[in-house]
Design a protein around this motif. Structure first.
Motif, PDB file in Angstrom:
ATOM      1  N   GLU A 240       0.458  -0.950  -0.534  1.00  0.00           N
ATOM      2  CA  GLU A 240       0.240   0.282  -0.328  1.00  0.00           C
ATOM      3  C   GLU A 240       1.015   1.029  -0.126  1.00  0.00           C
ATOM      4  O   GLU A 240       0.502   2.691  -0.262  1.00  0.00           O
ATOM      5  CB  GLU A 240      -0.951   0.214   1.609  1.00  0.00           C
ATOM      6  CG  GLU A 240      -1.949   1.106   1.195  1.00  0.00           C
ATOM      7  CD  GLU A 240      -3.064   1.229   2.527  1.00  0.00           C
ATOM      8  OE1 GLU A 240      -3.713   1.904   2.006  1.00  0.00           O
ATOM      9  OE2 GLU A 240      -2.689   0.250   3.225  1.00  0.00           O
ATOM     10  N   GLU A 241       2.490   1.186   0.847  1.00  0.00           N
ATOM     11  CA  GLU A 241       2.647   2.701   0.998  1.00  0.00           C
ATOM     12  C   GLU A 241       3.599   2.699  -0.860  1.00  0.00           C
ATOM     13  O   GLU A 241       3.694   3.758  -1.160  1.00  0.00           O
ATOM     14  CB  GLU A 241       4.196   2.202   1.988  1.00  0.00           C
ATOM     15  CG  GLU A 241       3.358   2.257   3.718  1.00  0.00           C
ATOM     16  CD  GLU A 241       3.099   3.775   3.726  1.00  0.00           C
ATOM     17  OE1 GLU A 241       3.429   4.573   3.288  1.00  0.00           O
ATOM     18  OE2 GLU A 241       1.746   3.470   3.940  1.00  0.00           O
ATOM     19  N   ILE A 242       3.652   1.022  -1.363  1.00  0.00           N
ATOM     20  CA  ILE A 242       4.516   1.851  -2.391  1.00  0.00           C
ATOM     21  C   ILE A 242       3.822   2.489  -3.169  1.00  0.00           C
ATOM     22  O   ILE A 242       3.818   3.162  -4.168  1.00  0.00           O
ATOM     23  CB  ILE A 242       5.287   0.189  -3.412  1.00  0.00           C
ATOM     24  CG1 ILE A 242       6.716   0.012  -2.077  1.00  0.00           C
ATOM     25  CG2 ILE A 242       5.913   0.616  -4.651  1.00  0.00           C
ATOM     26  CD1 ILE A 242       7.181  -1.146  -2.009  1.00  0.00           C
ATOM     27  N   LEU A 243       2.811   1.650  -3.654  1.00  0.00           N
ATOM     28  CA  LEU A 243       1.871   2.205  -4.451  1.00  0.00           C
ATOM     29  C   LEU A 243       0.666   3.502  -4.411  1.00  0.00           C
ATOM     30  O   LEU A 243       0.743   4.589  -5.370  1.00  0.00           O
ATOM     31  CB  LEU A 243       0.215   0.907  -4.129  1.00  0.00           C
ATOM     32  CG  LEU A 243       0.797  -0.308  -4.811  1.00  0.00           C
ATOM     33  CD1 LEU A 243      -0.298  -1.080  -5.417  1.00  0.00           C
ATOM     34  CD2 LEU A 243       1.274  -0.154  -6.355  1.00  0.00           C
ATOM     35  N   SER A 244       0.922   3.769  -3.434  1.00  0.00           N
ATOM     36  CA  SER A 244       0.617   5.693  -2.789  1.00  0.00           C
ATOM     37  C   SER A 244       1.049   5.963  -2.921  1.00  0.00           C
ATOM     38  O   SER A 244       1.046   7.885  -3.639  1.00  0.00           O
ATOM     39  CB  SER A 244       0.311   5.394  -1.017  1.00  0.00           C
ATOM     40  OG  SER A 244      -1.296   4.712  -0.463  1.00  0.00           O
ATOM     41  N   SER A 245       2.171   5.775  -3.579  1.00  0.00           N
ATOM     42  CA  SER A 245       3.602   6.964  -4.096  1.00  0.00           C
ATOM     43  C   SER A 245       2.986   7.665  -5.014  1.00  0.00           C
ATOM     44  O   SER A 245       3.286   8.737  -5.643  1.00  0.00           O
ATOM     45  CB  SER A 245       4.979   6.488  -4.158  1.00  0.00           C
ATOM     46  OG  SER A 245       4.770   5.549  -4.983  1.00  0.00           O
TER      47      SER A 245
END
Length: 257
Positions: A240-245
């Protein structure tokens, strides 16, 4: 018709033709100069068609339709939520558990990637296959945008040619001074149509198609990263953190709120 296309086209038409009226020109005059319209429209389309394989022109109707309607709507937040949900399920039940879930996914690109992952495709081969599809799509989209761009380049040129023809015809009537003024006015109608079609229609369409393609590529890259995370068994929080970028900071704050 997509809102941006509709509002932009309406404002362009209002701006141009209200100005025509305010300058004391009868708008009907612009449409009655058939010679000018023919050379600009047919000349422009003829030159553009000659610039591409005919298959590209055969598909231009679909391309213009996509431009006017807009691209497929993709909400990054929804895409991320779906991928995180599948990541949780894969971690809990294994990749094979996603085979049934994949059948309900409407996005064909995501469905294909998920199926390849479930089938046990090597991570390198999976990423290569998905990236190849993105590259192929970009090339297809590039042709449509370039077709409209070339039409926007050729239109003013044929407008100038039409103006030259009109002036040649006018010069042949110098012995009839009462016809000279109208002849010169008619000559510049071709220039008007060439510049109007280029800057009011074709070049905006080209830019719109480029933006639609860029948005689609961004969505597909998001999906690729998500599927690679699912296959690797990455923590859902990390995924989620990676994609939220991929989401602009302002939208991330709105989502968090």
């Amino acid at each position: 018709m997509e809102k941006g296309s509709m509002v932009g086209l309406v404002l362009t038409l209002i701006g141009v033709f209200v100005s025509v009226v305010l300058h004391g020109i009868n708008p009907a005059f612009l449409f009655m100069e058939f010679g000018s319209i023919i050379i600009v429209v047919l000349g422009c389309f003829g030159a553009t068609i000659s610039s591409f394989p005919f298959e590209a022109t055969q598909n231009i109707g679909k391309v213009i339709s996509k431009c006017l309607k807009g691209g497929a709507p993709h909400d990054p937040a929804e895409t991320i939520a779906l991928i995180v949900d599948m990541t949780n399920r894969a971690r809990a039940e294994g990749l094979l558990a996603l085979e049934e879930a994949g059948k309900s996914i409407e996005d064909p690109f995501m469905k294909k990637g998920l199926q390849l992952a479930v089938d046990g495709t090597d991570a390198h081969a999976l990423k290569k296959a998905l990236n190849a599809e993105i590259t192929a799509m970009k090339e297809r989209h590039k042709v449509g945008a370039l077709w409209c761009e070339k039409a926007g380049i050729y239109a003013p040129t044929f407008g100038i040619i039409g103006a030259v023809f009109g002036l040649i015809a006018t010069m042949s009537k110098l012995s009839q001074p009462e016809l000279v003024g109208e002849g010169i006015a008619g000559a510049f109608v071709a220039t008007f149509w060439g510049v109007f079609l280029a800057n009011g229609i074709f070049l905006p369409w080209s830019n719109k198609l480029k933006k639609i393609s860029a948005d689609e590529v961004e969505h597909m890259n998001l999906v690729v990263e998500g599927i690679m995370g699912i296959q690797a068994g990455t923590s859902p929080r990390v995924v989620e953190e990676i994609l939220s970028s991929h989401i602009p900071p302002a939208r991330r704050e709105d989502k968090a709120a």
